[in-house]
Write an enzyme that holds these catalytic residues in place. Sequence first.
Site, PDB file in Angstrom:
ATOM      1  N   ASP A   1      50.465  65.460  48.657  1.00  0.00           N
ATOM      2  CA  ASP A   1      51.466  65.492  47.587  1.00  0.00           C
ATOM      3  C   ASP A   1      51.198  64.390  46.569  1.00  0.00           C
ATOM      4  O   ASP A   1      50.716  63.318  46.920  1.00  0.00           O
ATOM      5  CB  ASP A   1      52.865  65.317  48.201  1.00  0.00           C
ATOM      6  CG  ASP A   1      53.964  65.679  47.209  1.00  0.00           C
ATOM      7  OD1 ASP A   1      53.673  66.373  46.212  1.00  0.00           O
ATOM      8  OD2 ASP A   1      55.110  65.260  47.426  1.00  0.00           O
TER       9      ASP A   1
ATOM     10  N   GLU B   1      52.944  63.240  65.591  1.00  0.00           N
ATOM     11  CA  GLU B   1      53.345  61.950  65.018  1.00  0.00           C
ATOM     12  C   GLU B   1      53.262  62.073  63.500  1.00  0.00           C
ATOM     13  O   GLU B   1      52.290  62.627  62.973  1.00  0.00           O
ATOM     14  CB  GLU B   1      52.401  60.834  65.505  1.00  0.00           C
ATOM     15  CG  GLU B   1      52.476  60.582  66.993  1.00  0.00           C
ATOM     16  CD  GLU B   1      53.848  60.063  67.447  1.00  0.00           C
ATOM     17  OE1 GLU B   1      54.518  59.381  66.643  1.00  0.00           O
ATOM     18  OE2 GLU B   1      54.239  60.354  68.591  1.00  0.00           O
TER      19      GLU B   1
ATOM     20  N   ASN C   1      54.630  77.774  46.318  1.00  0.00           N
ATOM     21  CA  ASN C   1      53.948  77.295  45.097  1.00  0.00           C
ATOM     22  C   ASN C   1      53.672  78.411  44.084  1.00  0.00           C
ATOM     23  O   ASN C   1      53.392  78.128  42.917  1.00  0.00           O
ATOM     24  CB  ASN C   1      52.620  76.593  45.435  1.00  0.00           C
ATOM     25  CG  ASN C   1      52.785  75.222  46.048  1.00  0.00           C
ATOM     26  OD1 ASN C   1      51.909  74.740  46.772  1.00  0.00           O
ATOM     27  ND2 ASN C   1      53.906  74.565  45.791  1.00  0.00           N
ATOM     28  N   TRP C   2      53.775  79.681  44.500  1.00  0.00           N
ATOM     29  CA  TRP C   2      53.592  80.780  43.539  1.00  0.00           C
ATOM     30  C   TRP C   2      54.640  80.726  42.436  1.00  0.00           C
ATOM     31  O   TRP C   2      54.474  81.305  41.373  1.00  0.00           O
ATOM     32  CB  TRP C   2      53.668  82.148  44.245  1.00  0.00           C
ATOM     33  CG  TRP C   2      52.518  82.428  45.177  1.00  0.00           C
ATOM     34  CD1 TRP C   2      52.593  82.514  46.535  1.00  0.00           C
ATOM     35  CD2 TRP C   2      51.144  82.666  44.832  1.00  0.00           C
ATOM     36  NE1 TRP C   2      51.346  82.777  47.055  1.00  0.00           N
ATOM     37  CE2 TRP C   2      50.437  82.879  46.033  1.00  0.00           C
ATOM     38  CE3 TRP C   2      50.429  82.709  43.625  1.00  0.00           C
ATOM     39  CZ2 TRP C   2      49.067  83.126  46.079  1.00  0.00           C
ATOM     40  CZ3 TRP C   2      49.068  82.954  43.662  1.00  0.00           C
ATOM     41  CH2 TRP C   2      48.408  83.166  44.878  1.00  0.00           C
TER      42      TRP C   2
ATOM     43  N   HIS D   1      45.380  67.819  39.869  1.00  0.00           N
ATOM     44  CA  HIS D   1      44.884  68.703  40.938  1.00  0.00           C
ATOM     45  C   HIS D   1      43.368  68.570  41.079  1.00  0.00           C
ATOM     46  O   HIS D   1      42.844  68.621  42.188  1.00  0.00           O
ATOM     47  CB  HIS D   1      45.277  70.155  40.649  1.00  0.00           C
ATOM     48  CG  HIS D   1      46.767  70.396  40.730  1.00  0.00           C
ATOM     49  ND1 HIS D   1      47.531  69.942  41.786  1.00  0.00           N
ATOM     50  CD2 HIS D   1      47.632  71.035  39.897  1.00  0.00           C
ATOM     51  CE1 HIS D   1      48.799  70.290  41.595  1.00  0.00           C
ATOM     52  NE2 HIS D   1      48.892  70.945  40.454  1.00  0.00           N
TER      53      HIS D   1
HETATM   54  C1  FPP Z   1      51.243  68.901  45.647  1.00  0.00           C
HETATM   55  O1  FPP Z   1      51.268  67.951  44.592  1.00  0.00           O
HETATM   56  C2  FPP Z   1      49.912  69.497  45.675  1.00  0.00           C
HETATM   57  C3  FPP Z   1      49.662  70.829  45.522  1.00  0.00           C
HETATM   58  C4  FPP Z   1      50.725  71.814  45.339  1.00  0.00           C
HETATM   59  C5  FPP Z   1      48.285  71.343  45.494  1.00  0.00           C
HETATM   60  C6  FPP Z   1      47.296  70.658  46.355  1.00  0.00           C
HETATM   61  C7  FPP Z   1      45.947  70.979  45.801  1.00  0.00           C
HETATM   62  C8  FPP Z   1      44.881  70.160  45.815  1.00  0.00           C
HETATM   63  C9  FPP Z   1      44.877  68.862  46.513  1.00  0.00           C
HETATM   64  C10 FPP Z   1      43.615  70.520  45.079  1.00  0.00           C
HETATM   65  C11 FPP Z   1      43.043  71.859  45.381  1.00  0.00           C
HETATM   66  C12 FPP Z   1      42.818  72.081  46.829  1.00  0.00           C
HETATM   67  C13 FPP Z   1      41.614  72.234  47.421  1.00  0.00           C
HETATM   68  C14 FPP Z   1      41.539  72.490  48.860  1.00  0.00           C
HETATM   69  C15 FPP Z   1      40.359  72.144  46.676  1.00  0.00           C
HETATM   70  P1  FPP Z   1      52.283  68.170  43.396  1.00  0.00           P
HETATM   71  O2  FPP Z   1      51.570  68.903  42.328  1.00  0.00           O
HETATM   72  O3  FPP Z   1      53.531  68.828  43.890  1.00  0.00           O
HETATM   73  O4  FPP Z   1      52.546  66.687  42.971  1.00  0.00           O
HETATM   74  P2  FPP Z   1      53.904  66.105  42.416  1.00  0.00           P
HETATM   75  O5  FPP Z   1      54.876  66.065  43.572  1.00  0.00           O
HETATM   76  O6  FPP Z   1      53.495  64.727  41.992  1.00  0.00           O
HETATM   77  O7  FPP Z   1      54.360  66.961  41.275  1.00  0.00           O
END
Ligand code: FPP
Length: 265
Positions: free
Chosen positions: A29, A216, A77-78, A46
């Site tokens: 996150d 954990e 997330n969609w 990302h």
């Molecule tokens: C949450 O952060 C993260 C995601 C919804 C996407 C995770 C994706 C990646 C780490 C990159 C692509 C994945 C791979 C496997 C190559 P957020 O966007 O909700 O962050 P925020 O809470 O700061 O808004």
Amino acid sequence: MLIRPSSVNESDTTLEVRGLPSHIGIIMDGNGRWAQLRGLDRSVGHREGSAAVRRIVRATRRLGIKALTVYAFSEQNWERPELEVSALMRLLEDYLLSEREELLDTGIRLQAIGNLGRLPRFVRAVLDPLRSDTARNDEMTLTLALSYGGREEIATAAQDLARDVLSGRIRADEITPDALRVRMPSLAVGDPDLVIRTGGEQRISNFLLYGLAYAELVFSDKLWPDFSAHDLYTAIAAYQRRERRYGKVGRTATFAPPPNDAPSS
Ligand code: FPP
């Protein structure tokens, strides 16, 4: 080459290789906030998050840990803006293309869990061959949770069980926790021993719900793009200091004899 000494020293963290978790899950996150703090588009966060995945997969593999599951995209997330979703899907495609050789060379098996039917065709076109081409690798299993939800996974396992009851393969009173577990792809590599969440929030957000029973949990304030091998080792060191009791009493529990005047029964 794998490093398997009795301890690993990386920057100022010394990690005992004894008592390592077998399966680590990560809720990655903080990508969006990382970008916003720099006045950049969330998609840049990302992309940096994708570089962090590469770094942490390598560090996990180097430690000889057998399974890593990363929450890359949840079923929920969609609902994000279309532009962000499509940026994430393109990043996923790029990641799979760029990591192919390294996964094959380093013996990493790539798995994916979740509602994979919802992924765009161009992602499936690189994901599916990579899953089958790495299927015999056994150094480590990297599982990408994609369009994944823990409640959805439990519901799918329950549907599967209901079908088996209807067809007479199993009786309703034979349904045990293990009967559900074996129907959950996320637990094919075993329950997660350690789940790390970055980004400062302290919640589970529908990740590996059934397998979490005795995991954990370690929460890190680092935003995912900043999460380093050192941070991983710090989280593992915290795990190693925990006493896992699985509902039993601990090693240091003491039992006082009953007082002399206790009524006898
Ligand atoms: C949450 O952060 C993260 C995601 C919804 C996407 C995770 C994706 C990646 C780490 C990159 C692509 C994945 C791979 C496997 C190559 P957020 O966007 O909700 O962050 P925020 O809470 O700061 O808004």
